[in-house]
Write an enzyme that holds these catalytic residues in place. Structure first.
Site, PDB file in Angstrom:
ATOM      1  N   ASP A   1       0.316  11.206   6.006  1.00 51.93           N
ATOM      2  CA  ASP A   1       1.254  10.460   5.155  1.00 51.93           C
ATOM      3  C   ASP A   1       1.577  11.265   3.914  1.00 51.93           C
ATOM      4  O   ASP A   1       0.686  11.571   3.123  1.00 51.93           O
ATOM      5  CB  ASP A   1       0.590   9.115   4.793  1.00 51.93           C
ATOM      6  CG  ASP A   1       1.469   8.220   3.935  1.00 51.93           C
ATOM      7  OD1 ASP A   1       2.663   8.518   3.762  1.00 51.93           O
ATOM      8  OD2 ASP A   1       0.939   7.198   3.446  1.00 51.93           O
TER       9      ASP A   1
ATOM     10  N   HIS B   1       5.334   1.290   8.266  1.00 47.69           N
ATOM     11  CA  HIS B   1       4.308   1.595   7.262  1.00 47.69           C
ATOM     12  C   HIS B   1       4.650   0.890   5.950  1.00 47.69           C
ATOM     13  O   HIS B   1       5.714   1.069   5.378  1.00 47.69           O
ATOM     14  CB  HIS B   1       4.270   3.115   7.064  1.00 47.69           C
ATOM     15  CG  HIS B   1       3.162   3.624   6.212  1.00 47.69           C
ATOM     16  ND1 HIS B   1       1.873   3.794   6.676  1.00 47.69           N
ATOM     17  CD2 HIS B   1       3.139   4.017   4.913  1.00 47.69           C
ATOM     18  CE1 HIS B   1       1.115   4.282   5.703  1.00 47.69           C
ATOM     19  NE2 HIS B   1       1.856   4.414   4.610  1.00 47.69           N
TER      20      HIS B   1
ATOM     21  N   HIS C   1      -0.745   0.030   4.284  1.00 42.44           N
ATOM     22  CA  HIS C   1      -1.494   1.053   3.537  1.00 42.44           C
ATOM     23  C   HIS C   1      -1.735   0.534   2.121  1.00 42.44           C
ATOM     24  O   HIS C   1      -0.834   0.510   1.288  1.00 42.44           O
ATOM     25  CB  HIS C   1      -0.659   2.349   3.532  1.00 42.44           C
ATOM     26  CG  HIS C   1      -1.276   3.480   2.761  1.00 42.44           C
ATOM     27  ND1 HIS C   1      -0.558   4.596   2.389  1.00 42.44           N
ATOM     28  CD2 HIS C   1      -2.540   3.676   2.303  1.00 42.44           C
ATOM     29  CE1 HIS C   1      -1.363   5.419   1.722  1.00 42.44           C
ATOM     30  NE2 HIS C   1      -2.561   4.891   1.652  1.00 42.44           N
TER      31      HIS C   1
ATOM     32  N   ASP D   1       3.629   0.321   2.208  1.00 34.42           N
ATOM     33  CA  ASP D   1       2.872   0.915   1.105  1.00 34.42           C
ATOM     34  C   ASP D   1       2.700  -0.070  -0.043  1.00 34.42           C
ATOM     35  O   ASP D   1       3.640  -0.336  -0.785  1.00 34.42           O
ATOM     36  CB  ASP D   1       3.605   2.149   0.577  1.00 34.42           C
ATOM     37  CG  ASP D   1       3.424   3.355   1.470  1.00 34.42           C
ATOM     38  OD1 ASP D   1       2.261   3.680   1.792  1.00 34.42           O
ATOM     39  OD2 ASP D   1       4.438   3.972   1.831  1.00 34.42           O
TER      40      ASP D   1
ATOM     41  N   MET E   1       1.097  -0.828  -3.640  1.00 32.43           N
ATOM     42  CA  MET E   1       0.557  -0.127  -4.811  1.00 32.43           C
ATOM     43  C   MET E   1       0.393  -1.106  -5.967  1.00 32.43           C
ATOM     44  O   MET E   1       1.277  -1.934  -6.201  1.00 32.43           O
ATOM     45  CB  MET E   1       1.521   0.972  -5.245  1.00 32.43           C
ATOM     46  CG  MET E   1       1.842   1.973  -4.161  1.00 32.43           C
ATOM     47  SD  MET E   1       3.011   3.199  -4.777  1.00 32.43           S
ATOM     48  CE  MET E   1       3.260   4.174  -3.302  1.00 32.43           C
TER      49      MET E   1
ATOM     50  N   MET F   1      -2.896   0.893  -1.389  1.00 37.11           N
ATOM     51  CA  MET F   1      -3.275   1.807  -2.478  1.00 37.11           C
ATOM     52  C   MET F   1      -3.575   0.925  -3.683  1.00 37.11           C
ATOM     53  O   MET F   1      -2.833   0.884  -4.664  1.00 37.11           O
ATOM     54  CB  MET F   1      -2.124   2.780  -2.749  1.00 37.11           C
ATOM     55  CG  MET F   1      -1.999   3.845  -1.669  1.00 37.11           C
ATOM     56  SD  MET F   1      -0.396   4.647  -1.664  1.00 37.11           S
ATOM     57  CE  MET F   1       0.557   3.457  -0.748  1.00 37.11           C
TER      58      MET F   1
ATOM     59  N   SER G   1       7.921   4.723   6.435  1.00 32.34           N
ATOM     60  CA  SER G   1       7.446   4.055   5.218  1.00 32.34           C
ATOM     61  C   SER G   1       8.614   3.344   4.537  1.00 32.34           C
ATOM     62  O   SER G   1       9.540   3.989   4.052  1.00 32.34           O
ATOM     63  CB  SER G   1       6.839   5.075   4.268  1.00 32.34           C
ATOM     64  OG  SER G   1       6.698   4.464   2.994  1.00 32.34           O
TER      65      SER G   1
ATOM     66  N   MET H   1      -4.084  11.701   3.505  1.00 36.45           N
ATOM     67  CA  MET H   1      -2.938  11.823   2.595  1.00 36.45           C
ATOM     68  C   MET H   1      -2.558  13.296   2.460  1.00 36.45           C
ATOM     69  O   MET H   1      -3.409  14.141   2.163  1.00 36.45           O
ATOM     70  CB  MET H   1      -3.272  11.254   1.213  1.00 36.45           C
ATOM     71  CG  MET H   1      -3.439   9.738   1.148  1.00 36.45           C
ATOM     72  SD  MET H   1      -2.051   8.782   1.797  1.00 36.45           S
ATOM     73  CE  MET H   1      -0.704   9.317   0.733  1.00 36.45           C
TER      74      MET H   1
HETATM   75  C1  DX5 Z   1       2.738   7.719  -0.880  1.00 41.51           C
HETATM   76  C2  DX5 Z   1       2.883   6.751   0.257  1.00 41.51           C
HETATM   77  C3  DX5 Z   1       3.694   7.276   1.371  1.00 41.51           C
HETATM   78  C4  DX5 Z   1       5.121   7.567   1.012  1.00 41.51           C
HETATM   79  C5  DX5 Z   1       5.594   8.684   1.873  1.00 41.51           C
HETATM   80  O1  DX5 Z   1       1.855   7.223  -1.801  1.00 41.51           O
HETATM   81  O2  DX5 Z   1       1.625   6.401   0.783  1.00 41.51           O
HETATM   82  O3  DX5 Z   1       3.627   6.427   2.505  1.00 41.51           O
HETATM   83  O4  DX5 Z   1       5.969   6.458   1.182  1.00 41.51           O
HETATM   84  O5  DX5 Z   1       6.862   9.056   1.476  1.00 41.51           O
HETATM   85  P1  DX5 Z   1       7.501  10.449   1.884  1.00 41.51           P
HETATM   86  O6  DX5 Z   1       7.576  10.476   3.381  1.00 41.51           O
HETATM   87  O7  DX5 Z   1       8.843  10.397   1.230  1.00 41.51           O
HETATM   88  O8  DX5 Z   1       6.622  11.516   1.341  1.00 41.51           O
HETATM   89 ZN    ZN Z   2       1.527   5.343   2.751  1.00 38.92          ZN
END
Ligand code: DX5
Ligand code: ZN
Length: 213
Positions: A174, A32, A65, A34, A36, A67, A7, A136
């Site tokens: 994840d 990955h 991903h 992320d 948001m 969110m 990620s 998750m």
């Molecule tokens: C959280 C994200 C993850 C995050 C994971 O909302 O979707 O992908 O980056 O990070 P770690 O591996 O540090 O928990």
């Molecule tokens: Zn993620």
């Protein structure tokens, strides 16, 4: 085979291209991404323009991903920015079926994700239409949180349903994945491991990826 998807949320944002390239050199299968929106989750990361700039530095799978509250509105942007698979949350405000249809029509693969409090049943009706399930193992929004081992029954439930379907569907976990919790995830049926802080905080990415694998 286990696939690893670092990620980039945990990477050095001032050097995103190099970070992506270094992970490819370290032998990962996916990257990955992320996204948001500060609405679906209480944090803002980055969007399609940033992702597009990183795309030339990584030749393998871009695992996006989302969110965000309204994924349907932004699918075109992420497709144009170079997504290979787009995963969105079944808890979002967009119409789930319409979002699946839109992603598939774009030629991308599609994933569906559940937050910790959402049961597997929320995704199971869509299983025959999707390429990946994302369970998750933390509340989405931030990297570096503690792995929730109590999500493993849900992983098992999906593993069973995927095997019964006879389809080639990836099962991704994840959140809080490290060399110890990865083992637990795989024992319970996951085959794609997302890891942010565990991988990016280490100096030698090749070694880190090998240890995780
Ligand atoms: C959280 C994200 C993850 C995050 C994971 O909302 O979707 O992908 O980056 O990070 P770690 O591996 O540090 O928990
Ligand atoms: Zn993620």
């Amino acid at each position: 085979m286990i696939k690893i998807s670092p990620s980039i949320l945990a990477s050095d944002f001032a050097n995103l291209g190099q970070e992506a390239k270094d992970m490819e050199d370290a032998g990962v299968e996916m990257l990955h991404i992320d996204v948001m929106d500060g609405h679906f989750v209480p944090n803002i990361s980055f969007g399609a323009p940033v992702m597009k700039m990183v795309r030339p530095y990584f030749s393998r799978i871009f695992d996006v991903h989302l969110m965000i509250s309204e994924p349907l509105r932004y699918i075109d942007d992420f497709v144009k920015a170079g997504a290979d698979i787009i995963t969105f949350h079944v808890e979002c405000d967009s119409n789930v079926q319409a979002t699946i249809d839109k992603i598939k029509a774009s030629g991308c693969k599609v994933g569906l994700s559940v937050k910790p409090k959402t049961p597997a049943q929320a995704i199971l009706p869509y299983l025959d239409q999707i390429d990946m399930v994302l369970v998750m193992t933390v509340e989405p929004g931030f990297g570096g949180q503690k792995f929730m081992a109590d999500m493993m029954p849900k992983v098992q439930e999906f593993r069973k349903a995927i095997d019964e379907s006879g389809k080639d569907i990836d099962l991704q976990v994840d959140g809080g994945v490290n060399e110890e919790t990865a083992k637990i995830c795989v024992q319970n049926g996951a085959n794609v491991l997302v890891a942010g802080s565990y991988l990016f905080r280490q100096k030698d990415y090749k070694q880190a990826v090998a240890t995780l694998r």
